[in-house]
Write a protein that holds these residues in place. Sequence first.
Motif, short mmCIF file in Angstrom:
data_model
loop_
_atom_site.label_atom_id
_atom_site.label_comp_id
_atom_site.label_asym_id
_atom_site.label_seq_id
_atom_site.Cartn_x
_atom_site.Cartn_y
_atom_site.Cartn_z
N ASP A 20 0.83 -1.21 0.00
CA ASP A 20 0.00 0.00 0.00
C ASP A 20 0.86 1.26 0.00
O ASP A 20 0.60 2.21 -0.74
CB ASP A 20 -0.92 0.01 1.22
N LEU A 21 1.91 1.26 0.82
CA LEU A 21 2.79 2.43 0.88
C LEU A 21 3.62 2.56 -0.40
O LEU A 21 3.90 3.67 -0.85
CB LEU A 21 3.70 2.35 2.10
N GLN A 22 4.00 1.43 -0.97
CA GLN A 22 4.73 1.49 -2.24
C GLN A 22 3.85 2.06 -3.35
O GLN A 22 4.31 2.83 -4.20
CB GLN A 22 5.22 0.10 -2.62
N LEU A 23 2.59 1.69 -3.33
CA LEU A 23 1.64 2.22 -4.31
C LEU A 23 1.44 3.73 -4.11
O LEU A 23 1.35 4.50 -5.07
CB LEU A 23 0.31 1.48 -4.20
N LEU A 24 1.38 4.15 -2.84
CA LEU A 24 1.26 5.57 -2.53
C LEU A 24 2.48 6.33 -3.05
O LEU A 24 2.34 7.41 -3.65
CB LEU A 24 1.12 5.77 -1.03
N HIS A 25 3.65 5.75 -2.85
CA HIS A 25 4.89 6.36 -3.35
C HIS A 25 4.85 6.47 -4.88
O HIS A 25 5.26 7.49 -5.46
CB HIS A 25 6.10 5.54 -2.90
N PHE A 26 4.35 5.43 -5.54
CA PHE A 26 4.26 5.46 -7.00
C PHE A 26 3.38 6.61 -7.47
O PHE A 26 3.76 7.38 -8.36
CB PHE A 26 3.71 4.13 -7.52
N TRP A 27 2.19 6.74 -6.88
CA TRP A 27 1.26 7.80 -7.32
C TRP A 27 1.80 9.18 -6.99
O TRP A 27 1.60 10.14 -7.76
CB TRP A 27 -0.11 7.60 -6.68
N LEU A 28 2.49 9.31 -5.86
CA LEU A 28 3.08 10.60 -5.50
C LEU A 28 4.15 11.01 -6.51
O LEU A 28 4.17 12.14 -7.02
CB LEU A 28 3.68 10.52 -4.09
N PHE A 29 5.05 10.07 -6.82
CA PHE A 29 6.10 10.36 -7.80
C PHE A 29 5.52 10.59 -9.19
O PHE A 29 6.04 11.40 -9.96
CB PHE A 29 7.12 9.22 -7.83
N LEU A 30 4.45 9.85 -9.52
CA LEU A 30 3.82 10.04 -10.82
C LEU A 30 3.26 11.46 -10.94
O LEU A 30 3.43 12.12 -11.99
CB LEU A 30 2.71 9.03 -11.03
N GLY A 31 2.61 11.95 -9.88
CA GLY A 31 2.08 13.31 -9.89
C GLY A 31 3.18 14.35 -10.06
O GLY A 31 3.05 15.30 -10.84
N ILE A 32 4.28 14.17 -9.31
CA ILE A 32 5.40 15.11 -9.41
C ILE A 32 6.02 15.06 -10.80
O ILE A 32 6.34 16.10 -11.39
CB ILE A 32 6.46 14.78 -8.33
N TYR A 33 6.17 13.85 -11.33
CA TYR A 33 6.80 13.70 -12.64
C TYR A 33 5.95 14.33 -13.74
O TYR A 33 6.47 15.02 -14.63
CB TYR A 33 7.03 12.21 -12.92
N LEU A 34 4.64 14.11 -13.68
CA LEU A 34 3.75 14.71 -14.68
C LEU A 34 3.75 16.23 -14.58
O LEU A 34 3.71 16.93 -15.59
CB LEU A 34 2.32 14.16 -14.51
N ALA A 35 3.81 16.75 -13.34
CA ALA A 35 3.88 18.21 -13.15
C ALA A 35 5.15 18.77 -13.78
O ALA A 35 5.12 19.82 -14.44
CB ALA A 35 3.83 18.54 -11.66
N ALA A 36 6.27 18.05 -13.60
CA ALA A 36 7.53 18.50 -14.19
C ALA A 36 7.48 18.44 -15.72
O ALA A 36 7.93 19.36 -16.41
CB ALA A 36 8.68 17.64 -13.67
N LEU A 37 6.92 17.34 -16.25
CA LEU A 37 6.81 17.20 -17.71
C LEU A 37 5.93 18.30 -18.31
O LEU A 37 6.31 18.94 -19.31
CB LEU A 37 6.24 15.83 -18.07
N LEU A 38 4.77 18.51 -17.71
CA LEU A 38 3.85 19.51 -18.25
C LEU A 38 4.41 20.92 -18.10
O LEU A 38 4.38 21.71 -19.05
CB LEU A 38 2.49 19.40 -17.54
N GLY A 39 4.92 21.25 -16.90
CA GLY A 39 5.42 22.60 -16.65
C GLY A 39 6.58 22.96 -17.55
O GLY A 39 6.57 23.99 -18.24
N ASN A 40 7.58 22.10 -17.59
CA ASN A 40 8.75 22.39 -18.42
C ASN A 40 8.41 22.27 -19.90
O ASN A 40 8.97 23.01 -20.72
CB ASN A 40 9.90 21.44 -18.05
N GLY A 41 7.52 21.33 -20.24
CA GLY A 41 7.09 21.22 -21.63
C GLY A 41 6.38 22.47 -22.12
O GLY A 41 6.60 22.93 -23.25
N PHE A 42 5.53 23.05 -21.25
CA PHE A 42 4.84 24.30 -21.61
C PHE A 42 5.85 25.43 -21.81
O PHE A 42 5.72 26.23 -22.74
CB PHE A 42 3.83 24.68 -20.53
N ILE A 43 6.85 25.52 -20.93
CA ILE A 43 7.85 26.58 -21.05
C ILE A 43 8.62 26.43 -22.36
O ILE A 43 8.83 27.41 -23.10
CB ILE A 43 8.81 26.56 -19.84
#
Length: 303
Positions: A20-43
Amino acid sequence: MSNHSSITQFLLLAFANTWDLQLLHFWLFLGIYLAALLGNGFIITAIACNHHLHTPMYFFLLNLSFLHLGFISTTVPKAMANSLRDTRAISFFRCAAQVFFVFLFGAEYSLLTIMAYDCYIAICKPLHYGTLLDSRPCLKMAAAAWGSGFLSAVLHIANTFSLSLCQDNAVDQFFCEIPQILKLACSDAYLREVGLLVFCVCLAVGCFVSIVLSYVQIFRAVLRIPSEQGRHKAFSMCLPHLAMVSLFINTGMIAYLKPPSIPSPSLDLVVALLYSVVPPAVNALLYSMRNQELQDALKKLIQ
């Protein structure tokens, strides 16, 4: 395991022991990674598609966004995959590739120094901005930043992965980080790599001193600007860069200068997250929050 040739894989740090905690870590990192991809991609897209942003400042910001995308793509996807597959393993060659790209995209140090120089010229010598920072010097400085990262990556790969490893193959970090790999080396084998790290840190300190000197001149010039609007515009130009410098350089130096005799896995993890994950994720927010030109370009892009 007596030496590096007998090691076919390393074991990375596990964030949790339960699924359960590993899955939580996955979703947390996925959210951060998508934010980085979208933010820097937009710039990147906004700067590339808007000719009004084809200036030295935005050219260097474009390169910074590419570096951030590369950096976070080197470390986070593997950590996410390991959490999802309930494993800690990373192959020897993939570990070496991580180290290479971490240092290649670690050219951010050099680029942040160049961006400080850009701010200095824009604020302290605005009449000479077009001549000192036309397209050719900008391309040369950007190429020098990328080249410094490539050279550093090659030297670290050649040194680190030629060491004899006398300890276990467990790396106490969520990606292959040199200070953690050096803990696995024989006591008399890692001094050459430590020397190279010290040399690189000295170069980083030189970059930091250059940045500090640039900002001393910048703040002196800004405080002499008579209008409040002019001071606000100048600070808006430089504060995001200053925040990125403080975060990246301070945490990076802690990670690579902390003596191995002071074991602190929690501190090592927090510091690694701060210099490898947070800057790419907040880059777009920092640079667009107080920059009206970039905000307008992003709005036009979205519409």
